[in-house]
Structures are given as C-alpha cells and as structure tokens.
Scaffold this motif. Structure first.
Motif, PDB file in Angstrom:
ATOM      1  N   LEU A   1      -4.388  -0.785  -7.151  1.00  0.00           N
ATOM      2  CA  LEU A   1      -2.925  -0.302  -6.681  1.00  0.00           C
ATOM      3  C   LEU A   1      -2.273   0.362  -7.987  1.00  0.00           C
ATOM      4  O   LEU A   1      -1.281   1.083  -7.496  1.00  0.00           O
TER       5      LEU A   1
ATOM      6  N   VAL B   1       1.091  -1.267   0.000  1.00  0.00           N
ATOM      7  CA  VAL B   1      -0.090  -0.017   0.227  1.00  0.00           C
ATOM      8  C   VAL B   1       0.896   1.323  -0.183  1.00  0.00           C
ATOM      9  O   VAL B   1       0.618   2.384  -0.811  1.00  0.00           O
TER      10      VAL B   1
ATOM     11  N   VAL C   1      -4.530   4.539  -7.053  1.00  0.00           N
ATOM     12  CA  VAL C   1      -4.331   4.818  -5.786  1.00  0.00           C
ATOM     13  C   VAL C   1      -5.309   6.342  -5.581  1.00  0.00           C
ATOM     14  O   VAL C   1      -4.914   7.294  -6.128  1.00  0.00           O
TER      15      VAL C   1
ATOM     16  N   ALA D   1      -4.753  -2.087   5.299  1.00  0.00           N
ATOM     17  CA  ALA D   1      -3.957  -2.761   4.293  1.00  0.00           C
ATOM     18  C   ALA D   1      -4.156  -4.082   3.877  1.00  0.00           C
ATOM     19  O   ALA D   1      -4.073  -4.314   2.676  1.00  0.00           O
TER      20      ALA D   1
ATOM     21  N   ALA E   1      -7.130  -3.550   1.670  1.00  0.00           N
ATOM     22  CA  ALA E   1      -6.942  -3.047   0.584  1.00  0.00           C
ATOM     23  C   ALA E   1      -6.247  -3.734  -0.610  1.00  0.00           C
ATOM     24  O   ALA E   1      -6.550  -3.587  -1.740  1.00  0.00           O
ATOM     25  N   THR E   2      -5.549  -4.675  -0.323  1.00  0.00           N
ATOM     26  CA  THR E   2      -4.724  -5.531  -1.040  1.00  0.00           C
ATOM     27  C   THR E   2      -5.330  -6.746  -1.579  1.00  0.00           C
ATOM     28  O   THR E   2      -4.997  -7.499  -2.203  1.00  0.00           O
TER      29      THR E   2
END
Length: 217
Positions: A90, A28, A93, A80, A83-84
């Motif tokens: 990615l 991130v 962003v 994080a 989000a991943t």
C-alpha cells in the motif's frame, strides 16, 4: 407482546463481511491517492452498484447486462479484500491500480444508470397480433353440386282380393310388401311375382294371391 430479538448467524456474518469489505475498499482508495471523504465514498459506490444489480436480478435472472455488472462489482470488492491481505504494498501502489480507482466512479455511475433505467427483456414476450394466423372463414357457398336425393320409392297399394283366391293375413301381406319395396329400391324395377314366391317359399295359390294384391307380374 414484544417479540424477542433472536441473533441470526447469517445476519451477523453479513455485517462482519460488509464492514471488512468496506474497510478494505477504503484502504485501497486511500493508498491510491483518494484521501478524506473520497476514500469513504468508494466502498459506498461499490455497495450501491451491488444493490442495483441485486434488484435487477430479482425481476430478470437471465439478464446478461445485470450479471456483467455483478461480476464487475464483485471483482472490485474481492480485489480490495485480496489486495489488503499483504499481496499489495500500500506504500507503493502501481499506476494501473491508481487508474482503476480514479475511473471507478464513472464506471459505477454508468452501470447503475443502465441497470435502473433500462427495461428488462420479458422471459416470454407476448405474441404480436400480426403474428397470429388469421382464422380461415367458413365457406358458406359450396362450389360442388350436392348429391341428388334418391328417388322416392313408390308405395305399393294392395288391390282388393279377387273372389276365389285365398285370404292373405295382414302381417304376411305387410312382410311381402316390405320385401317388394326393398327389391325395387335396390334394383329400380318391380319385383317379379315368381321371385317374391321363391323368397317367401309359400304355396302357389297363396303366393299368387299376394302378388295379385301387390300388383306384381
């Protein structure tokens, strides 16, 4: 003798979770424009804040500030990870995430400083000396006058028996003396001879002899 190394499931799980969370925070941070060593510093910063919170909660479990920074560090780590997981592109962003990543070092430094250098409120603060009520001193001097002591009962001294009167036994004379003394203590006046005679229920000559020896009229 060397101790055998036994695998601990909880320890292995902690290593796996820490490694994955560390990698997700790095990804991130790298996607938000933090390249090189900067991206690796972000997961270290989050973990150090969690360690500071954990040490603080060991001594002060009801510290609201510690719990606040714990929620912040936990949201950074879990955010994080989520989000991943495919919820965040990615390659593109959003700007708000770049702002959060850029401001995280200062936020983590502030939280760690407050946790380390601030004193925790004790659960039961000691009572101040001024708050303790002063013990009232014992009053040694009485303002009221004590009750007067009762007047002593005069001892009745028997007179020698008159000739011609019957002899009175010592035990009977002592019993009559106690009755007369009790009557004088309660009424304040000597006991009449006729009252003593009625109380003892003796023949007339014997009662007169006792009254004469006790000086009763």
């Amino acid at each position: 003798m060397s101790r055998s190394i036994r695998p601990d499931a909880v320890l292995i799980q902690a290593v796996i979770a820490g490694a994955l969370s560390f990698a997700h925070l790095h990804d991130v941070a790298a996607a938000a424009g933090q390249s090189g060593w900067k991206a690796w510093a972000y997961p270290i910063s989050v973990d150090l804040l969690l360690v500071a919170v954990w040490r603080r909660l060991r001594t002060a479990r009801r510290d609201r500030a510690a719990w606040t920074w714990f929620v912040i560090a936990l949201c950074a780590s879990l955010g994080a990870n989520v989000a991943t997981a495919g919820l965040l592109d990615l390659e593109r962003v959003p700007a708000w995430l770049c702002i959060l990543v850029a401001g995280w070092p200062a936020l983590a430094f502030l939280g760690g400083t407050l946790l380390v250098h601030s004193t925790a409120d004790p659960a039961d603060p000691p009572q101040a000396v001024d708050d303790v009520p002063a013990t009232s001193e014992v009053e040694m001097h009485r303002t009221d006058e004590p009750d007067p002591a009762p007047a002593p009962v005069p001892e009745l001294t028997p007179t020698p028996p008159v000739a011609g009167t019957p002899a009175v036994p010592a035990a009977l004379l002592d019993h009559a003396r106690k009755i007369a003394a009790a009557h004088q203590a309660s009424t304040g006046s000597p006991m009449p001879a006729n009252a003593l005679s009625a109380r003892l229920q003796l023949p007339g000559p014997m009662a007169d002899a006792i009254a004469t020896q006790l000086q009763l009229t």
